[in-house]
Design an enzyme around this catalytic site. Structure first.
Site, PDB file in Angstrom:
ATOM      1  N   ARG A  39       0.797  -1.233   0.000  1.00 12.69           N
ATOM      2  CA  ARG A  39       0.000   0.000   0.000  1.00 12.69           C
ATOM      3  C   ARG A  39       0.827   1.280   0.000  1.00 12.69           C
ATOM      4  O   ARG A  39       0.264   2.360  -0.028  1.00 12.69           O
ATOM      5  CB  ARG A  39      -0.915   0.020   1.234  1.00 12.69           C
ATOM      6  CG  ARG A  39      -1.873  -1.144   1.288  1.00 12.69           C
ATOM      7  CD  ARG A  39      -2.806  -0.991   2.492  1.00 12.69           C
ATOM      8  NE  ARG A  39      -3.713  -2.109   2.616  1.00 12.69           N
ATOM      9  CZ  ARG A  39      -3.416  -3.248   3.221  1.00 12.69           C
ATOM     10  NH1 ARG A  39      -2.229  -3.419   3.769  1.00 12.69           N
ATOM     11  NH2 ARG A  39      -4.294  -4.220   3.281  1.00 12.69           N
ATOM     12  N   ASP A 109       8.300 -12.978   4.812  1.00 17.81           N
ATOM     13  CA  ASP A 109       9.596 -13.176   4.152  1.00 17.81           C
ATOM     14  C   ASP A 109      10.662 -13.853   5.013  1.00 17.81           C
ATOM     15  O   ASP A 109      11.753 -14.173   4.519  1.00 17.81           O
ATOM     16  CB  ASP A 109      10.117 -11.829   3.618  1.00 17.81           C
ATOM     17  CG  ASP A 109      10.186 -10.741   4.703  1.00 17.81           C
ATOM     18  OD1 ASP A 109      10.402 -11.071   5.882  1.00 17.81           O
ATOM     19  OD2 ASP A 109      10.029  -9.551   4.349  1.00 17.81           O
ATOM     20  N   HIS A 126       0.820 -13.748   9.529  1.00 23.16           N
ATOM     21  CA  HIS A 126       0.354 -14.023   8.163  1.00 23.16           C
ATOM     22  C   HIS A 126       1.119 -15.159   7.499  1.00 23.16           C
ATOM     23  O   HIS A 126       1.074 -15.304   6.278  1.00 23.16           O
ATOM     24  CB  HIS A 126       0.435 -12.746   7.304  1.00 23.16           C
ATOM     25  CG  HIS A 126      -0.553 -11.698   7.729  1.00 23.16           C
ATOM     26  ND1 HIS A 126      -0.450 -10.377   7.380  1.00 23.16           N
ATOM     27  CD2 HIS A 126      -1.683 -11.804   8.476  1.00 23.16           C
ATOM     28  CE1 HIS A 126      -1.473  -9.701   7.910  1.00 23.16           C
ATOM     29  NE2 HIS A 126      -2.223 -10.543   8.573  1.00 23.16           N
ATOM     30  N   CYS A 134      -1.074 -27.589   1.499  1.00 20.99           N
ATOM     31  CA  CYS A 134      -2.209 -28.086   0.723  1.00 20.99           C
ATOM     32  C   CYS A 134      -3.492 -27.588   1.364  1.00 20.99           C
ATOM     33  O   CYS A 134      -3.692 -27.738   2.570  1.00 20.99           O
ATOM     34  CB  CYS A 134      -2.195 -29.613   0.676  1.00 20.99           C
ATOM     35  SG  CYS A 134      -3.687 -30.261  -0.106  1.00 20.99           S
ATOM     36  N   CYS A 137      -5.585 -31.182   2.437  1.00 15.97           N
ATOM     37  CA  CYS A 137      -5.196 -32.112   3.507  1.00 15.97           C
ATOM     38  C   CYS A 137      -4.241 -31.495   4.523  1.00 15.97           C
ATOM     39  O   CYS A 137      -3.888 -32.130   5.513  1.00 15.97           O
ATOM     40  CB  CYS A 137      -4.567 -33.386   2.923  1.00 15.97           C
ATOM     41  SG  CYS A 137      -2.907 -33.126   2.215  1.00 15.97           S
TER      42      CYS A 137
END
Ligand code: NAD
Length: 254
Positions: A39, A109, A126, A134, A137
């Site tokens: 942003r 990162d 995050h 996946c 699963c």
């Protein structure tokens, strides 16, 4: 002494006297390492609003073309060549001096860990782009191996265990946070003597809620960012400017 120098001096006094500094970092701490934010003025979404689709779970799960583009963008991700910068280094210095209680990061990162902060102090709300998971699963593995499959010609590689959709192990927009992780972050914030928010617009909740939570529990709030943030009114010291110059000044020799 300028008002800015005065704010730095106050913040240094609080940090120097603190036993539990909690840092909350966003994309802005990694721009000096060559990873654009979303942003900011040069941000990925500011320059190309369509890029937001790649970070939205609804498009990702329903549209194979979005996944193909997402895998191409992961191949070229600036994270792979990025190295920690002096801003990351300043938070390592804080930990070495025994002042850092927790480092809550919205970044994916892993540059805080690469810089030298202990992984157990870093709370990645995050997730991380260095792993794949996946969506069916829950299998997890290193991003590097799945990127090798993309390079070898699979443009939307499926899970080898169940055939499900693979994605970086990050929390996309529209996806729920991991409750234990966000709970840990909010608990740490409420234990802080100083909450140091760095390089984040403080617009994304519930993570931004760490700032009012710390303030309500009596912490001093220090905000370091180039632009105004959504919670500037809560700051006891507002340091507007480049992180790479301000953060080392704030944390050196305390
Ligand atoms: P943001 O993109 O909303 O805001 C970043 C802020 O940092 C902006 O206000 C910008 O002006 C400021 N900034 C950028 N470089 C700076 C510098 N060198 N000095 C001072 N200020 C600087 O970031 P956000 O609030 O963290 O939200 C974006 C979300 O996207 C995050 O939650 C994260 O998950 C993800 N993201 C992560 C990375 C990464 O891991 N490096 C990069 C981009 C986006």
């Amino acid at each position: 002494m300028s008002a800015f120098d005065d704010a730095i001096a106050h913040a240094r006094t609080w940090i120097g006297g603190a036993r539990r500094v909690v840092a909350l970092t966003g994309a802005g701490i990694s721009t000096d390492s060559g990873i654009p934010d979303f942003r900011g003025p040069q941000g990925v979404w500011t320059r190309n609003p369509k890029a937001e689709k790649l970070s939205d779970i609804r498009y990702y799960m329903s549209d194979p073309e979005v996944r193909r583009l997402a895998w191409q963008s992961r191949l070229e991700h600036s994270t792979w060549s990025a190295r920690p910068n002096p801003g990351h280094g300043a938070l390592v210095e804080l930990e070495r001096r025994g002042r850092l209680h927790a480092l809550i990061t919205q970044n994916i990162d892993e540059l805080h860990q690469l810089a030298g902060n202990s992984p157990e102090r870093v709370i990645e709300v995050h997730g991380t782009v260095r792993q794949v998971m996946c969506m069916e699963c829950g299998w997890r593995g290193p991003m590097r191996e799945t990127l090798d499959r993309v390079r070898a010609g699979e443009d939307d590689p499926a899970c080898r265990s169940c055939g499900g959709i693979l994605k970086s192990a990050t929390v996309s927009f529209g996806q729920a946070l991991v409750p234990e992780v966000i709970d840990r972050a909010m608990r740490a914030a409420s234990e802080a003597d100083v909450l140091l928010a760095v390089g984040t617009t403080l617009q994304v909740y519930p993570v931004a809620g760490a700032v009012p939570a710390a303030k309500a529990a009596g912490a001093h709030v220090v905000i370091v960012n180039a632009e105004p943030t959504a919670l500037d009114e809560l700051a006891d010291a507002l340091l507007r400017g480049p992180i790479g110059a301000i953060l080392p000044r704030l944390c050196a020799d305390l």
